[in-house]
Design a protein around this motif. Structure first.
Motif, mmCIF file in Angstrom:
data_model
loop_
_atom_site.group_PDB
_atom_site.id
_atom_site.type_symbol
_atom_site.label_atom_id
_atom_site.label_comp_id
_atom_site.label_asym_id
_atom_site.label_seq_id
_atom_site.Cartn_x
_atom_site.Cartn_y
_atom_site.Cartn_z
ATOM 1 N N GLN A 28 0.801 -1.217 0.000
ATOM 2 C CA GLN A 28 0.000 0.000 0.000
ATOM 3 C C GLN A 28 0.839 1.274 0.000
ATOM 4 O O GLN A 28 0.496 2.267 -0.645
ATOM 5 C CB GLN A 28 -0.942 0.006 1.200
ATOM 6 C CG GLN A 28 -1.896 1.191 1.238
ATOM 7 C CD GLN A 28 -2.850 1.127 2.408
ATOM 8 O OE1 GLN A 28 -2.606 0.420 3.398
ATOM 9 N NE2 GLN A 28 -3.956 1.854 2.318
ATOM 10 N N TRP A 29 1.966 1.263 0.721
ATOM 11 C CA TRP A 29 2.783 2.466 0.880
ATOM 12 C C TRP A 29 3.981 2.505 -0.056
ATOM 13 O O TRP A 29 4.788 3.438 0.009
ATOM 14 C CB TRP A 29 3.257 2.573 2.334
ATOM 15 C CG TRP A 29 2.182 3.023 3.284
ATOM 16 C CD1 TRP A 29 1.199 2.257 3.845
ATOM 17 C CD2 TRP A 29 1.980 4.355 3.774
ATOM 18 N NE1 TRP A 29 0.397 3.029 4.661
ATOM 19 C CE2 TRP A 29 0.858 4.324 4.640
ATOM 20 C CE3 TRP A 29 2.637 5.565 3.583
ATOM 21 C CZ2 TRP A 29 0.387 5.446 5.296
ATOM 22 C CZ3 TRP A 29 2.178 6.699 4.228
ATOM 23 C CH2 TRP A 29 1.058 6.638 5.072
ATOM 24 N N GLN A 30 4.151 1.512 -0.911
ATOM 25 C CA GLN A 30 5.378 1.444 -1.707
ATOM 26 C C GLN A 30 5.543 2.630 -2.648
ATOM 27 O O GLN A 30 6.635 3.191 -2.776
ATOM 28 C CB GLN A 30 5.437 0.133 -2.488
ATOM 29 C CG GLN A 30 5.799 -1.071 -1.632
ATOM 30 C CD GLN A 30 6.161 -2.283 -2.461
ATOM 31 O OE1 GLN A 30 6.199 -2.242 -3.685
ATOM 32 N NE2 GLN A 30 6.430 -3.390 -1.790
ATOM 33 N N GLY A 31 4.478 3.016 -3.348
ATOM 34 C CA GLY A 31 4.591 4.124 -4.286
ATOM 35 C C GLY A 31 4.962 5.427 -3.601
ATOM 36 O O GLY A 31 5.879 6.142 -4.046
ATOM 37 N N TYR A 32 4.256 5.743 -2.508
ATOM 38 C CA TYR A 32 4.543 6.986 -1.791
ATOM 39 C C TYR A 32 5.940 6.959 -1.191
ATOM 40 O O TYR A 32 6.675 7.964 -1.238
ATOM 41 C CB TYR A 32 3.505 7.200 -0.700
ATOM 42 C CG TYR A 32 3.716 8.464 0.100
ATOM 43 C CD1 TYR A 32 3.560 9.719 -0.479
ATOM 44 C CD2 TYR A 32 4.071 8.403 1.455
ATOM 45 C CE1 TYR A 32 3.762 10.884 0.257
ATOM 46 C CE2 TYR A 32 4.267 9.555 2.197
ATOM 47 C CZ TYR A 32 4.109 10.793 1.597
ATOM 48 O OH TYR A 32 4.312 11.940 2.328
ATOM 49 N N ALA A 33 6.343 5.827 -0.619
ATOM 50 C CA ALA A 33 7.680 5.724 -0.032
ATOM 51 C C ALA A 33 8.761 5.885 -1.091
ATOM 52 O O ALA A 33 9.795 6.531 -0.852
ATOM 53 C CB ALA A 33 7.834 4.384 0.690
#
Length: 354
Positions: A288-293
């Protein structure tokens, strides 16, 4: 433009998230150039703050130390004037009492205690009674990058980071990235804590874990943490393994995150490691957070390059980085090891990341 005009190499591991985030941070993009016959990388070329940058991503489905080492070696076949490099992508964060690390935050490798900023936790020898001793050292980032880090830290203290500006521009210029690369929201950032005494028992679907209560941050943007990054040839999704690694390293400082590629780069592709935190290295790890991270890490790298003088990267014709892959743990510029053995040790298929 010619290959010798490029002075900074940028390596990322994931083509679906880290590469588009890196490309979106370029001030301008350049056309492709002819490459050395032995160089099988595919490059995104461009400019940030006057620096000409070559971006390469690891092959699809291949991850880890060996794949990173080969990508860096290939890059140096074509771009022989590189001054230093950046390893930018996602990692698993390790919050502690002294480091309030949250999803989307950024961890930057910085020399800590006896380590140069990155420690390979799975290179060493097994000891009696189940112990493990780490062997070898990885180089610290080059002085030019550490000076830039100091300057950027000072700027952040006075004026705050510009990460939000870079992230907003990325989404404005690339609206198709909004759904995957925007911040999911603090309500989806859940940290589970595992009392140390319970880690001796099997953690089953979170039944022995509990949600850790954390204060609401005053600012919504990501924070930057500097310190020790642990690297190795496997994905960490187990709090018991996290505890084992931390006890193995025995550093006076905390390990701030886990990642999988830096050990293949530090000694011969002189670089700094920048990781956006996409999970907490536990069984709740998801995408879920991979793109933002990936985007926050790329935004930090852009801001870091902005404090480095273009003259600093162009004034000297650098010694060409060695073309052979380093022996594991060696900190000698000329030490080499067969590329094939590193590939066998370090390349990962998609099945290893499930």
């Amino acid at each position: 433009m010619e290959p010798d005009d490029y002075t900074i190499g940028w390596i990322c591991a994931l083509g679906k998230t880290e590469l588009p985030a890196a490309a979106a941070m370029l001030d301008s993009e350049h056309p492709r150039l002819p490459q050395d016959r032995e160089d099988h990388n595919v490059y995104t070329l461009g400019e940030i703050a006057g620096h000409n940058i070559a971006i390469a991503c690891l092959p699809a489905g291949r991850y880890g130390i060996g794949a990173a080492a080969v990508a860096a070696q290939n890059m140096q076949c074509t771009f022989k004037s590189l001054r230093f490099g950046l390893m930018v992508g996602i990692g698993g964060g390790l919050p502690s009492d002294s480091h309030d690390i949250r999803l989307g935050d950024i961890v930057v490798s910085e020399p800590t205690g006896p380590y140069g900023g990155v420690v390979q936790y799975d290179l060493g020898k097994a000891l009696p009674k189940g112990g493990f001793e780490i062997k070898g050292q990885l180089d610290s980032p080059p002085t030019a990058l550490l000076n830039a880090v100091s300057a950027l830290q000072a700027r952040h203290k006075r004026k705050g980071p510009e990460l939000a500006i870079h992230l907003a521009k990325m989404l404005a210029d690339n609206p198709k990235m909004r759904a995957e690369f925007g911040c999911p929201g603090a309500e989806y950032d859940v940290l589970y804590e595992y009392p140390k005494e319970e880690l001796s028992r099997v953690v089953d679907n979170g039944q022995q874990s509990r949600v850790k209560k954390r204060e609401i941050r005053e600012s919504e943007g990501p924070k930057v943490h500097y310190g020790l990054i642990a690297t190795g040839n496997k994905v960490i999704k187990d709090p018991k393994e996290v505890l084992r690694v931390k006890e193995t390293i025995r550093s006076t400082a905390d390990v701030l995150c886990f990642e999988m590629e830096a050990a293949g780069l530090m000694n011969d592709f002189h670089c700094i490691v920048v990781r956006g935190i996409s999970d907490y290295a536990d069984e709740y790890k998801n995408d879920q957070w991979q793109g933002y991270a990936a985007a926050t890490a790329a935004a930090y790298a852009k801001e870091l390059l902005g404090v480095i003088s273009v003259l600093d990267t162009a004034a000297e014709h650098p010694q060409v980085m060695p073309q052979e892959v380093p022996t594991q743990g060696s900190n000698h510029f000329g030490s080499t090891h067969a590329v094939g053995s590193r590939i066998n040790q370090g390349n990962f298929s998609n099945s290893n990341l499930q």
